[in-house]
Design a protein around this motif. Structure first.
Motif, PDB file in Angstrom:
ATOM      1  N   GLU A 159       0.825  -1.211   0.000  1.00 36.26           N
ATOM      2  CA  GLU A 159       0.000   0.000   0.000  1.00 36.26           C
ATOM      3  C   GLU A 159       0.859   1.261   0.000  1.00 36.26           C
ATOM      4  O   GLU A 159       0.507   2.260  -0.634  1.00 36.26           O
ATOM      5  N   ALA A 160       1.997   1.204   0.698  1.00 37.78           N
ATOM      6  CA  ALA A 160       2.910   2.357   0.692  1.00 37.78           C
ATOM      7  C   ALA A 160       3.475   2.587  -0.699  1.00 37.78           C
ATOM      8  O   ALA A 160       3.649   3.730  -1.141  1.00 37.78           O
ATOM      9  N   ASP A 161       3.767   1.509  -1.418  1.00 35.69           N
ATOM     10  CA  ASP A 161       4.274   1.630  -2.785  1.00 35.69           C
ATOM     11  C   ASP A 161       3.226   2.298  -3.678  1.00 35.69           C
ATOM     12  O   ASP A 161       3.541   3.214  -4.448  1.00 35.69           O
ATOM     13  N   ILE A 162       1.977   1.854  -3.569  1.00 35.56           N
ATOM     14  CA  ILE A 162       0.917   2.435  -4.395  1.00 35.56           C
ATOM     15  C   ILE A 162       0.713   3.903  -4.048  1.00 35.56           C
ATOM     16  O   ILE A 162       0.499   4.746  -4.938  1.00 35.56           O
ATOM     17  N   PHE A 163       0.802   4.244  -2.769  1.00 38.66           N
ATOM     18  CA  PHE A 163       0.675   5.653  -2.375  1.00 38.66           C
ATOM     19  C   PHE A 163       1.774   6.487  -3.031  1.00 38.66           C
ATOM     20  O   PHE A 163       1.521   7.573  -3.562  1.00 38.66           O
ATOM     21  N   HIS A 164       2.998   5.954  -3.012  1.00 39.11           N
ATOM     22  CA  HIS A 164       4.124   6.672  -3.631  1.00 39.11           C
ATOM     23  C   HIS A 164       3.906   6.835  -5.132  1.00 39.11           C
ATOM     24  O   HIS A 164       4.089   7.928  -5.676  1.00 39.11           O
ATOM     25  N   ARG A 165       3.508   5.760  -5.809  1.00 37.84           N
ATOM     26  CA  ARG A 165       3.300   5.841  -7.262  1.00 37.84           C
ATOM     27  C   ARG A 165       2.142   6.769  -7.597  1.00 37.84           C
ATOM     28  O   ARG A 165       2.194   7.514  -8.589  1.00 37.84           O
ATOM     29  N   GLY A 166       1.086   6.739  -6.789  1.00 31.88           N
ATOM     30  CA  GLY A 166      -0.044   7.630  -7.033  1.00 31.88           C
ATOM     31  C   GLY A 166       0.338   9.086  -6.909  1.00 31.88           C
ATOM     32  O   GLY A 166      -0.096   9.937  -7.708  1.00 31.88           O
ATOM     33  N   ARG A 167       1.155   9.390  -5.912  1.00 38.32           N
ATOM     34  CA  ARG A 167       1.617  10.772  -5.765  1.00 38.32           C
ATOM     35  C   ARG A 167       2.516  11.156  -6.937  1.00 38.32           C
ATOM     36  O   ARG A 167       2.459  12.286  -7.434  1.00 38.32           O
TER      37      ARG A 167
END
Length: 329
Positions: A159-167
């Motif tokens: 989930e942290a990875d997806i948050f980073h990619r989304g930003r």
């Protein structure tokens, strides 16, 4: 082999991220099938391999279907219908797979193995509908032994990875985010270029859009799924894998000790790897009865979870407990 995936405006608009339990099942089993597990996963593999051998899963359906390299059956990775589907959702999709899709996957495995298939896969080819429930049942056992005790921390990394990619998409655009997924993935000229691919993947062979799935166990490769009329999937190594199995230092426990007490803080720290009551007693120096009492309180507070592994019960930290410990760093 190189592959090129052309993008239209609509494809970019339909590009999305998802967490997939089944991608973690498939990639983790592949890591275990290797003679030597990838370096970031060796600690986990050393813990899990004896459990799988005791349960006979090192010679079951998954062992027949998931080789150390080569084709992975596409039906084991159904397209996630939500950003974070549960394992039960994906298992239901597997059990409902079109028999012809299953046969195509088995045919692909047979071609790679020059026709030498184990009896289970021959049965799967003949009667997919009767075999799929048995495969699903084995996956559930595997999940309980190999993934569930670690799932809270794994999911946090994903989930942290997806948050980073989304930003990154919001600040720099989708093209930049795609270009930085992995060193074998490059965005250029309106297309996604993939190198070091085992097999080709083109827009002609797949549906619209793109599904990006971060994975802890895919490291160090990018894996793809290409099924007609469905969006192609790219499973790529998530950020932060190197810290996933990192042990906490004593200084990180001081503030938490003041809140929940030294014994309970010590037990939580000892759950860097899932363990039984007896193992935790050995790690902490407490009696098994005392550990059991503390675990009951920690579970009631949402800080630990239980997972059956054969005849044993393993305790694991929850995401909340990980967050409390991380806050002390």
């Amino acid at each position: 082999m190189k592959a090129r995936l052309a993008f239209s405006v609509n494809d970019l608009a339909e590009t999305r991220f998802a967490v997939s339990p089944m991608w973690e099942v498939v990639t983790s089993f592949r890591a275990l099938a290797a003679t030597v597990a990838p370096r970031p996963l060796r600690g986990w593999a050393d813990q899990v391999r004896p459990r799988l051998a005791a349960a006979g899963l090192d010679r079951g359906w998954l062992a027949d279907m998931i080789p150390p390299s080569g084709h992975l059956p596409d039906f084991l990775n159904p397209t996630p219908t939500a950003p974070s589907p549960g394992l039960s959702d994906e298992l239901a999709a597997i059990e409902a797979t079109d028999p012809e899709q299953v046969r195509r996957d088995v045919d692909h495995l047979a071609a790679e193995r020059e026709g030498a298939l184990p009896s289970r896969l021959r049965s799967l080819h003949r009667t997919p509908r009767s075999c799929l429930p048995r495969i699903v049942a084995e996956i559930e056992v595997y999940w309980g032994l190999a993934i569930a005790p670690y799932w809270a921390r794994i999911r946090s990394v994903l989930e942290a990875d997806i948050f980073h990619r989304g930003r990154q998409v919001a600040e720099q655009g989708t093209a930049q985010a795609l270009d930085e997924l992995h060193h074998t993935v490059r965005w250029a000229g309106g297309s996604l270029h993939l190198t070091e691919r085992h097999c080709a993947i083109t827009r002609i062979e797949t549906g619209a859009g793109l599904l990006l799935v971060p994975s802890v166990f895919a490291w160090p490769r990018v894996l793809t799924r290409s099924v007609e009329s469905e969006p192609p999937q790219l499973a790529y190594p998530a950020r932060g894998i190197g810290l996933l199995w990192e042990r906490r230092t004593r200084t990180q426990l001081e503030a938490l000790t003041a809140v929940i007490g030294r014994s309970r803080a010590s037990i939580l720290a000892g759950l860097d790897t899932p363990a039984s009551t007896t193992e935790l007693a050995q790690r902490s120096g407490l009696s098994a009865a005392a550990v059991s009492q503390h675990l009951t309180a920690l579970r009631a507070a949402g800080l630990t979870s239980t997972h059956r592994a054969g005849r044993s019960v393993l305790y694991a930290r929850t995401a909340l407990a990980d967050a409390l410990l991380t806050a002390q760093a």
